[in-house]
Design a protein around this motif. Structure first.
Motif, mmCIF file in Angstrom:
data_model
loop_
_atom_site.group_PDB
_atom_site.id
_atom_site.type_symbol
_atom_site.label_atom_id
_atom_site.label_comp_id
_atom_site.label_asym_id
_atom_site.label_seq_id
_atom_site.Cartn_x
_atom_site.Cartn_y
_atom_site.Cartn_z
ATOM 1 N N ALA A 23 6.408 97.466 33.288
ATOM 2 C CA ALA A 23 7.151 96.771 32.220
ATOM 3 C C ALA A 23 6.195 96.046 31.282
ATOM 4 C CB ALA A 23 8.149 95.797 32.832
ATOM 5 N N TYR A 24 5.189 95.370 31.831
ATOM 6 C CA TYR A 24 4.203 94.693 30.987
ATOM 7 C C TYR A 24 3.399 95.703 30.163
ATOM 8 C CZ TYR A 24 5.159 90.383 33.600
ATOM 9 O OH TYR A 24 5.776 89.286 34.161
ATOM 10 N N MET A 25 3.137 96.872 30.740
ATOM 11 C CA MET A 25 2.423 97.922 30.000
ATOM 12 C C MET A 25 3.255 98.389 28.810
ATOM 13 S SD MET A 25 0.970 100.075 33.286
ATOM 14 C CE MET A 25 0.606 101.558 32.336
ATOM 15 N N VAL A 26 4.525 98.654 29.060
ATOM 16 C CA VAL A 26 5.411 99.131 27.993
ATOM 17 C C VAL A 26 5.597 98.054 26.927
ATOM 18 C CG1 VAL A 26 7.755 99.911 27.468
ATOM 19 C CG2 VAL A 26 6.592 100.769 29.510
ATOM 20 N N GLN A 27 5.663 96.799 27.343
ATOM 21 C CA GLN A 27 5.797 95.710 26.384
ATOM 22 C C GLN A 27 4.598 95.648 25.432
ATOM 23 O OE1 GLN A 27 4.979 91.703 27.709
ATOM 24 N NE2 GLN A 27 6.811 90.905 26.675
ATOM 25 N N LYS A 28 3.398 95.856 25.975
ATOM 26 C CA LYS A 28 2.187 95.738 25.168
ATOM 27 C C LYS A 28 1.982 96.929 24.234
ATOM 28 C CE LYS A 28 -1.422 93.486 26.391
ATOM 29 N NZ LYS A 28 -2.669 92.939 26.996
ATOM 30 N N GLN A 29 2.293 98.147 24.730
ATOM 31 C CA GLN A 29 2.079 99.331 23.902
ATOM 32 C C GLN A 29 3.225 100.331 24.069
ATOM 33 O OE1 GLN A 29 -2.667 99.529 24.673
ATOM 34 N NE2 GLN A 29 -1.885 101.107 23.291
ATOM 35 N N PRO A 30 4.400 100.008 23.532
ATOM 36 C CA PRO A 30 5.562 100.889 23.706
ATOM 37 C C PRO A 30 5.376 102.270 23.093
ATOM 38 C CG PRO A 30 5.995 99.196 22.052
ATOM 39 C CD PRO A 30 4.714 98.820 22.734
ATOM 40 N N GLU A 31 4.471 102.366 22.102
ATOM 41 C CA GLU A 31 4.262 103.646 21.431
ATOM 42 C C GLU A 31 3.657 104.706 22.347
ATOM 43 O OE1 GLU A 31 0.448 101.302 20.968
ATOM 44 O OE2 GLU A 31 2.606 100.869 20.844
ATOM 45 N N LEU A 32 3.186 104.295 23.527
ATOM 46 C CA LEU A 32 2.593 105.250 24.472
ATOM 47 C C LEU A 32 3.641 105.993 25.294
ATOM 48 C CD1 LEU A 32 -0.383 103.167 25.963
ATOM 49 C CD2 LEU A 32 -0.526 105.024 24.287
ATOM 50 N N TYR A 33 4.897 105.511 25.297
ATOM 51 C CA TYR A 33 5.838 105.949 26.329
ATOM 52 C C TYR A 33 7.150 106.499 25.763
ATOM 53 C CZ TYR A 33 2.464 103.181 28.879
ATOM 54 O OH TYR A 33 1.284 102.688 29.373
ATOM 55 N N HIS A 34 7.621 107.571 26.420
ATOM 56 C CA HIS A 34 8.952 108.114 26.133
ATOM 57 C C HIS A 34 10.033 107.206 26.691
ATOM 58 C CE1 HIS A 34 8.082 112.036 24.435
ATOM 59 N NE2 HIS A 34 7.207 112.289 25.390
ATOM 60 N N ALA A 35 9.831 106.745 27.928
ATOM 61 C CA ALA A 35 10.856 105.967 28.618
ATOM 62 C C ALA A 35 10.228 105.174 29.752
ATOM 63 C CB ALA A 35 11.949 106.889 29.168
ATOM 64 N N TYR A 36 10.946 104.116 30.139
ATOM 65 C CA TYR A 36 10.552 103.286 31.281
ATOM 66 C C TYR A 36 11.558 103.530 32.400
ATOM 67 C CZ TYR A 36 10.436 99.032 34.173
ATOM 68 O OH TYR A 36 10.397 98.143 35.227
ATOM 69 N N ILE A 37 11.037 103.881 33.587
ATOM 70 C CA ILE A 37 11.886 104.097 34.766
ATOM 71 C C ILE A 37 11.463 103.097 35.828
ATOM 72 C CG2 ILE A 37 12.641 105.748 36.530
ATOM 73 C CD1 ILE A 37 10.882 107.221 33.584
ATOM 74 N N GLY A 38 12.414 102.347 36.355
ATOM 75 C CA GLY A 38 12.109 101.360 37.392
ATOM 76 C C GLY A 38 12.893 101.646 38.652
ATOM 77 N N SER A 39 12.214 101.692 39.780
ATOM 78 C CA SER A 39 12.862 101.940 41.070
ATOM 79 C C SER A 39 12.553 100.790 42.015
ATOM 80 C CB SER A 39 12.361 103.261 41.659
ATOM 81 O OG SER A 39 12.890 103.461 42.956
ATOM 82 N N GLY A 40 13.590 100.084 42.470
ATOM 83 C CA GLY A 40 13.385 98.874 43.262
ATOM 84 C C GLY A 40 12.881 97.775 42.337
ATOM 85 N N LEU A 41 13.700 97.418 41.358
ATOM 86 C CA LEU A 41 13.275 96.585 40.231
ATOM 87 C C LEU A 41 12.943 95.157 40.652
ATOM 88 C CD1 LEU A 41 12.907 96.278 37.161
ATOM 89 C CD2 LEU A 41 15.369 95.779 37.022
ATOM 90 N N MET A 42 11.704 94.750 40.390
ATOM 91 C CA MET A 42 11.248 93.400 40.706
ATOM 92 C C MET A 42 11.448 92.526 39.466
ATOM 93 S SD MET A 42 7.734 92.394 42.683
ATOM 94 C CE MET A 42 6.753 91.727 41.354
ATOM 95 N N ALA A 43 12.672 92.106 39.248
ATOM 96 C CA ALA A 43 13.042 91.421 38.007
ATOM 97 C C ALA A 43 12.632 89.958 37.988
ATOM 98 C CB ALA A 43 14.541 91.542 37.784
#
Length: 369
Positions: A167-187
């Motif tokens: 999630a922190y990776m996607v927040q910093k550079q969302p342009e790198l990713y098609h989608a974020y998938i989380g399994s066993g979400l540590m919210a």
């Protein structure tokens, strides 16, 4: 006296046979421990022409780390797996043996984060094993995967602790990713731990499990603090073992599973007996170093919005990353699109518990977007 001698003689014979058997087993394992990833073969036994099966110890941001890349067709989309823990990577062969293998529809990159698994290196100072550094490593690796496979973007899946790292990776550079998938979400691990502790204590009391009740009272309620008997990491481990007693991950590990795991050629002989036998939580430093960081990780506070589609896969009986907390966060997320997939009777390992449903979500939902 003769009877004693006979017993002694048979004991030595049996002991010799046992030693011989163990030596044969170890020899067979060594023969099947080339350290080279097993290739993808067609029906004639030839390597599939556009497949990839390799691993390497590459240097990322100045620190050696292990990546394993496997896929039947390099033209497929790329998926980066961000493992849990902290400090607890899953061996790629486990995906194959449990049926959660996605290597026919993705080029999958399995990444051992710094200080974890086969990325462990005692030359790395503890001060270099931080959440921020791991996030930066992941971003550099994502760039590497994009360039290597000539993709505009890649997919990223985080598992447990990895859901926060990703999630922190996607927040910093969302342009790198098609989608974020989380399994066993540590919210929100702090809140989740309070509920998890209550679950463990309640179940222990319900089952008159006085040993577990006493252990839980000994470590005290979270957030755990260092005391004369237990470190923070040990307190987590004690609580987790009790949770596993009452909400166990349903992973069948019969003889055939263990045999195939040890006979997989992807690891060397020595790697099999360090990475498979030693627990990452006790053997590798990342778990102990990063546990205090993990307890303060709060995606509700830090990441209210994603710039990419979000998919969450959660067991309804997950008491490692409490499902009620994960759902609370999911409901609050702002994203271009988001979907929640609840696995009935699932715990903290829905991939291994329901591999068919897991694959179906990827094929019919994530890749169709």
């Amino acid at each position: 006296m003769k009877i004693i001698k006979k017993i002694g003689k048979w004991f030595l014979v049996l002991l010799g046979a046992l030693v011989a058997f163990i030596l044969v087993v170890l020899l067979v394992i060594r023969i099947n421990s080339s350290g080279e990833e097993e290739p993808f073969l067609d029906e004639q036994g030839n390597v599939l022409p556009n497949s990839i099966a390799m691993h390497e110890d590459m240097t990322i941001n100045g620190v050696p780390q292990r990546i394993t890349i496997r896929g039947k067709d390099k033209n497929n989309p790329v998926l980066l797996i961000v493992h849990g823990g902290p400090g607890a990577p899953i061996l790629p062969v486990i995906y194959k043996l449990t049926g959660i293998d996605l290597e026919d529809i993705f080029t999958v990159c399995y990444w051992d984060q710094r200080g974890s698994g086969l990325a462990y290196n005692d030359s790395i100072p503890d001060s270099a094993i931080t959440l921020n550094q791991i996030v930066e490593d992941g971003l550099q690796l994502s760039e590497h995967l994009k360039e290597t496979f000539k993709k505009d973007r890649i997919y990223i899946e985080g598992l447990s602790w990895g859901t926060a790292v990703a999630a922190y990776m996607v927040q910093k550079q969302p342009e790198l990713y098609h989608a974020y998938i989380g399994s066993g979400l540590m919210a929100n691990l702090s809140l989740s731990e309070e509920l998890s502790y209550e679950f463990a204590l309640s179940e222990s009391q319900k089952h008159n499990d006085t040993i577990s009740v006493n252990l839980l009272k000994q470590i005290g309620r979270p957030p755990y603090i260092e005391n004369s008997k237990n470190s923070v990491t040990e307190a987590f481990e004690i609580e987790r073992q009790i949770v596993m007693k009452y909400a166990p991950i349903k992973l069948e590990t019969d003889f055939n599973f263990i045999k195939r795991m040890f006979l997989d050629n992807g690891l060397t002989f020595s790697e099999k007996f360090t990475d498979m036998i030693n627990s990452p939580e006790t053997y590798y430093p990342a778990a102990k170093i990063l546990q205090p960081t993990a307890i303060d990780m709060n995606l509700m506070r830090d990441i209210p919005e994603f710039k990419v589609p979000v998919y969450i896969l959660q067991g309804d009986n997950d008491h490692f990353t409490e499902t009620s907390v994960a759902k609370m966060y999911f409901d609050s997320i702002r994203a271009p699109s988001k979907k929640w997939f609840l696995f009935e009777n699932g715990t903290h390992g829905v991939q291994v518990e329901y591999p068919e449903k897991y694959r179906s979500i990827y094929i019919n939902e994530i890749l169709k977007k």
